[in-house]
Design an enzyme around this catalytic site. Structure first.
Site, mmCIF file in Angstrom:
data_model
loop_
_atom_site.group_PDB
_atom_site.id
_atom_site.type_symbol
_atom_site.label_atom_id
_atom_site.label_comp_id
_atom_site.label_asym_id
_atom_site.label_seq_id
_atom_site.Cartn_x
_atom_site.Cartn_y
_atom_site.Cartn_z
ATOM 1 N N ARG A 26 11.769 -0.777 11.465
ATOM 2 C CA ARG A 26 10.265 -0.925 12.273
ATOM 3 C C ARG A 26 10.164 -2.105 12.977
ATOM 4 O O ARG A 26 10.601 -3.141 12.607
ATOM 5 C CB ARG A 26 9.073 -1.207 11.091
ATOM 6 N N LYS B 13 0.967 -1.242 0.148
ATOM 7 C CA LYS B 13 -0.008 -0.068 0.075
ATOM 8 C C LYS B 13 0.795 1.030 -0.147
ATOM 9 O O LYS B 13 0.541 2.259 -0.816
ATOM 10 C CB LYS B 13 -0.932 0.056 1.364
ATOM 11 N N ARG C 44 11.450 -6.369 4.589
ATOM 12 C CA ARG C 44 11.530 -5.097 5.092
ATOM 13 C C ARG C 44 12.070 -4.876 6.246
ATOM 14 O O ARG C 44 12.479 -3.813 6.508
ATOM 15 C CB ARG C 44 10.183 -4.698 4.795
ATOM 16 N N ARG D 176 -9.300 0.702 8.887
ATOM 17 C CA ARG D 176 -8.949 -0.956 9.463
ATOM 18 C C ARG D 176 -10.066 -1.229 10.218
ATOM 19 O O ARG D 176 -9.888 -2.349 10.623
ATOM 20 C CB ARG D 176 -7.892 -0.640 10.129
ATOM 21 N N ARG E 47 -0.305 -9.219 13.245
ATOM 22 C CA ARG E 47 -0.877 -8.477 12.487
ATOM 23 C C ARG E 47 -1.816 -8.673 11.196
ATOM 24 O O ARG E 47 -2.730 -8.012 10.910
ATOM 25 C CB ARG E 47 0.482 -7.336 11.802
HETATM 26 P P1 AMP Z 1 1.007 0.402 8.982
HETATM 27 O O1 AMP Z 1 2.378 1.310 8.782
HETATM 28 O O2 AMP Z 1 -0.304 0.789 8.092
HETATM 29 O O3 AMP Z 1 1.458 -0.908 8.684
HETATM 30 O O4 AMP Z 1 0.646 0.423 10.232
HETATM 31 C C1 AMP Z 1 1.452 0.438 11.502
HETATM 32 C C2 AMP Z 1 0.718 0.053 12.976
HETATM 33 O O5 AMP Z 1 0.180 1.418 12.829
HETATM 34 C C3 AMP Z 1 -0.533 -0.949 12.798
HETATM 35 O O6 AMP Z 1 0.003 -2.122 12.778
HETATM 36 C C4 AMP Z 1 -1.380 -0.269 13.863
HETATM 37 O O7 AMP Z 1 -0.915 -0.767 15.363
HETATM 38 C C5 AMP Z 1 -1.254 1.015 13.687
HETATM 39 N N1 AMP Z 1 -2.368 1.500 12.829
HETATM 40 C C6 AMP Z 1 -1.949 2.031 11.655
HETATM 41 N N2 AMP Z 1 -3.488 2.573 10.896
HETATM 42 C C7 AMP Z 1 -4.081 2.061 11.858
HETATM 43 C C8 AMP Z 1 -5.599 2.385 11.793
HETATM 44 N N3 AMP Z 1 -6.169 2.632 10.933
HETATM 45 N N4 AMP Z 1 -6.227 1.842 13.046
HETATM 46 C C9 AMP Z 1 -5.501 1.347 14.050
HETATM 47 N N5 AMP Z 1 -4.389 1.258 13.969
HETATM 48 C C10 AMP Z 1 -3.565 1.627 12.953
#
Ligand code: AMP
Length: 191
Positions: free
Chosen positions: A134, A14, A128, A89, A146
């Site tokens: 991260r 994404k 990654r 989400r 996740r």
């Molecule tokens: P991402 O970078 O999109 O993989 O997000 C990393 C982490 O941020 C996720 O595993 C969640 O802990 C938190 N996170 C990101 N977006 C959301 C969301 N829309 N709702 C809740 N937690 C989020």
């Protein structure tokens, strides 16, 4: 105005595709994951709250995430459109986003869902994790959590947009350019 939800499991690409879409179509790219990581780096109150959830691979609570998203949209009036990356989400987040955007007469135009097999996701995320810095990309158990959280809490969001006839599936495997070509074909037919 074109507002796109870029949807897919962690590791589906994404972030990579959203950056390319934002450039080509002149759209604002909002990544909730990036916003939380910035908040953590800046040691804000919200960052401290979010970190505990992110470190375990769990979702940050809806009220925190929705409040942050609404504020960012309000801070950016007059954009050509928005790519929502990593949001919504949960169905609660999707309902809140619809209410917020519909009240401004700028509804979601499309949800593009990147389809990638679980096996490929784990491989990509571990890869990654080697240089992304991260912590949630380094540990197989957190990665699996996740993916489990995605399947349990996030997948129903696709049904939410499917009911509105806005869901389009995109094959998320192949080269970055091949996947981007499929996304552009969808977006070009939407505008
Ligand atoms: P991402 O970078 O999109 O993989 O997000 C990393 C982490 O941020 C996720 O595993 C969640 O802990 C938190 N996170 C990101 N977006 C959301 C969301 N829309 N709702 C809740 N937690 C989020």
């Amino acid at each position: 105005m074109i507002n796109v939800v870029l949807f897919g499991p962690p590791g589906s690409g994404k972030g990579t595709q959203a950056v390319k879409m934002a450039e080509k179509y002149d759209l604002l790219h909002i990544s909730t994951g990036d916003l939380f990581r910035n908040a953590i780096k800046n040691e804000t109150e919200m960052g401290l709250k979010a970190k505990a959830f992110m470190d375990k691979g769990n979702l940050v609570p809806d009220e925190v995430t929705i409040g942050m998203m609404n504020a960012v949209i309000e801070e950016n009036p007059g954009v050509h459109g928005i790519i929502f990356d990593g949001f919504p989400r949960t169905v609660t987040q999707a309902e809140a986003l619809d209410a917020f955007l519909n009240a401004r007469n700028t509804p979601i135009s499309r949800m593009l869902a990147l389809d990638v097999t679980d096996e490929e996701l784990v491989k990509r995320l571990l890869n990654r994790g080697k240089d992304s810095g991260r912590p949630d990309d380094k540990d197989v158990e957190i990665i699996q959590n996740r993916i489990d959280v995605y399947n349990a809490q996030t997948l129903p969001v696709a049904g939410f947009y499917k009911e509105q006839n806005k869901l389009k599936h995109i094959k998320g495997e192949g080269t970055i350019e091949e996947i981007f070509g499929r996304i552009c074909a969808e977006l070009d037919s939407a505008v």
